[in-house]
Design an enzyme around this catalytic site. Structure first.
Site, PDB file in Angstrom:
ATOM      1  N   ARG A  15      -4.642  28.359   8.908  1.00 15.28           N
ATOM      2  CA  ARG A  15      -4.088  28.764   7.618  1.00 15.28           C
ATOM      3  C   ARG A  15      -2.605  29.059   7.760  1.00 15.28           C
ATOM      4  O   ARG A  15      -2.178  29.783   8.654  1.00 15.28           O
ATOM      5  CB  ARG A  15      -4.789  30.020   7.093  1.00 15.28           C
ATOM      6  CG  ARG A  15      -6.140  29.778   6.465  1.00 15.28           C
ATOM      7  CD  ARG A  15      -6.637  31.054   5.805  1.00 15.28           C
ATOM      8  NE  ARG A  15      -5.785  31.460   4.689  1.00 15.28           N
ATOM      9  CZ  ARG A  15      -5.827  32.677   4.137  1.00 15.28           C
ATOM     10  NH1 ARG A  15      -6.648  33.591   4.605  1.00 15.28           N
ATOM     11  NH2 ARG A  15      -5.036  32.964   3.122  1.00 15.28           N
ATOM     12  N   TYR A  52       0.976  30.155   5.382  1.00 15.60           N
ATOM     13  CA  TYR A  52       1.516  30.518   4.085  1.00 15.60           C
ATOM     14  C   TYR A  52       2.284  29.321   3.525  1.00 15.60           C
ATOM     15  O   TYR A  52       2.834  28.516   4.277  1.00 15.60           O
ATOM     16  CB  TYR A  52       2.466  31.716   4.209  1.00 15.60           C
ATOM     17  CG  TYR A  52       1.800  33.022   4.549  1.00 15.60           C
ATOM     18  CD1 TYR A  52       0.665  33.445   3.882  1.00 15.60           C
ATOM     19  CD2 TYR A  52       2.328  33.856   5.531  1.00 15.60           C
ATOM     20  CE1 TYR A  52       0.067  34.654   4.176  1.00 15.60           C
ATOM     21  CE2 TYR A  52       1.744  35.072   5.835  1.00 15.60           C
ATOM     22  CZ  TYR A  52       0.607  35.464   5.160  1.00 15.60           C
ATOM     23  OH  TYR A  52       0.012  36.665   5.454  1.00 15.60           O
ATOM     24  N   ASP A  94     -12.399  45.599   1.845  1.00 15.42           N
ATOM     25  CA  ASP A  94     -12.394  44.192   2.279  1.00 15.42           C
ATOM     26  C   ASP A  94     -12.851  43.987   3.719  1.00 15.42           C
ATOM     27  O   ASP A  94     -12.720  42.890   4.270  1.00 15.42           O
ATOM     28  CB  ASP A  94     -11.012  43.570   2.073  1.00 15.42           C
ATOM     29  CG  ASP A  94      -9.964  44.067   3.058  1.00 15.42           C
ATOM     30  OD1 ASP A  94     -10.224  45.078   3.750  1.00 15.42           O
ATOM     31  OD2 ASP A  94      -8.889  43.441   3.139  1.00 15.42           O
ATOM     32  N   ASP A  99      -3.928  47.085   5.891  1.00 15.66           N
ATOM     33  CA  ASP A  99      -2.767  46.207   5.997  1.00 15.66           C
ATOM     34  C   ASP A  99      -1.469  46.988   5.816  1.00 15.66           C
ATOM     35  O   ASP A  99      -1.406  47.946   5.041  1.00 15.66           O
ATOM     36  CB  ASP A  99      -2.825  45.106   4.935  1.00 15.66           C
ATOM     37  CG  ASP A  99      -3.940  44.111   5.179  1.00 15.66           C
ATOM     38  OD1 ASP A  99      -4.313  43.913   6.351  1.00 15.66           O
ATOM     39  OD2 ASP A  99      -4.443  43.532   4.195  1.00 15.66           O
ATOM     40  N   ASP A 138      -7.982  45.682  -1.296  1.00 18.61           N
ATOM     41  CA  ASP A 138      -7.201  45.306  -0.117  1.00 18.61           C
ATOM     42  C   ASP A 138      -5.866  46.063  -0.168  1.00 18.61           C
ATOM     43  O   ASP A 138      -4.840  45.523  -0.572  1.00 18.61           O
ATOM     44  CB  ASP A 138      -6.979  43.784  -0.115  1.00 18.61           C
ATOM     45  CG  ASP A 138      -6.319  43.287   1.154  1.00 18.61           C
ATOM     46  OD1 ASP A 138      -6.134  44.076   2.082  1.00 18.61           O
ATOM     47  OD2 ASP A 138      -5.977  42.085   1.202  1.00 18.61           O
TER      48      ASP A 138
END
Length: 290
Positions: free
Chosen positions: A124, A126, A158, A163, A195
């Site tokens: 993955r 961005y 989540d 984060d 999240d």
């Protein structure tokens, strides 16, 4: 294929515990992160040698970054202390600012190495660079079994560590551990899950002493809070996914409320490690004493 992997050992000196009055100046000197002491400062905790072992090709699903101490694998999630002292917290950098590769602490893999996030077997990325250092706080967890209040639409956690969006001027290395000051927090709702995005600043940033709450950010780093909100609102749309939503009327909550979120997610983490919460597929081996 794995037998052809090249391994690169990078040694870093990080502060393992309380930091009081220290200028955490990261100077790239052969991979070492040095701690520079400012005038009238005092060290109140020992330093800890951490070896970071890279294997596989960066940017592929074979890449891993494993954390080691004294030759033994340690977990950046379980074995790095949450608190750095003097109101600071240890930030594990997964994605340096202005990069594209979606790296993350692998919570379901033994030792919790940093790995390339993947979707359907493909790495993955961005679709545009992230403008801040991104990572997580160790020893935190957003419990997927706990329902949020009406401010977040009753969304459940989540299943990941908390984060962090670190807004300082310096680019931090992937795998580095840096004391940060919490400034605020956004309650992002991603695909129906809560999240949280903690907004924090490197304790060594030139403006860190002057930025103490979310409302102070605009003076020194204008557009940052709205930029974070909009970046995370839109970043998945190139993949055909809907925009992300935010609770609390989209407001960035205060530093005091951010600390509450840290304490709450640390409480969830402690329940997880004590077997009071369902771990599912998470790797939760008892933390190694640092």
């Amino acid at each position: 294929r794995r037998s052809r992997r090249s391994k690169n050992i990078v040694k870093m000196m990080i502060l393992a515990g309380a930091v009081n009055g220290y200028s955490m100046q990261s100077m790239s000197m052969g991979g070492a992160v040095r701690v520079g002491r400012a005038a009238m400062s005092k060290l109140v905790a020992p330093r800890m040698d951490i070896t970071v072992e890279k294997a596989g090709e960066f940017g592929t699903t074979d890449f891993t970054m494993t954390f080691k101490k004294d030759g033994k694998t340690i977990s950046p999630w379980h074995d790095v202390p949450l608190e750095a002292g003097d109101g600071m917290y240890n930030f594990v950098c997964e994605i340096p600012k202005m990069t594209l590769k979606k790296m993350e602490v692998a919570t379901k893999v033994e030792g919790n190495p940093i790995m390339q996030d993947e979707k359907k077997g493909k790495a993955r990325l961005y679709h545009g660079p992230i403008f801040w250092n991104y990572g997580c706080l160790p020893q935190t967890w957003e419990d997927p079994n706990v329902k949020g209040d009406e401010n977040v639409g009753g969304a459940f956690g989540d299943n990941d560590p908390l984060d962090v969006v670190e807004i300082g001027a310096a680019s931090l290395s992937m795998g580095s551990v840096t004391p940060v000051k919490p400034l605020g927090v956004l309650s992002m709702i991603d695909d129906g899950e809560l999240d949280w995005k903690l907004i924090a600043i490197n304790a060594a940033d030139e403006h860190a002493a002057q930025i103490n709450d979310v409302d102070d950010i605009e003076k020194f780093y204008p557009g940052t809070v709205s930029g974070i909100r909009e970046w995370f609102r839109w970043y998945k749309t190139p993949d055909g996914k809907p925009i992300n939503a935010f609770g609390h009327g989209e407001k960035a909550l205060s530093a005091k409320e951010a600390v509450h979120v840290i304490e709450e997610t640390n409480g969830f983490y402690k329940d997880l490690m004590a077997g009071k919460a369902d771990a599912g597929k998470l790797w939760t081996k008892a933390a190694v004493t640092a």
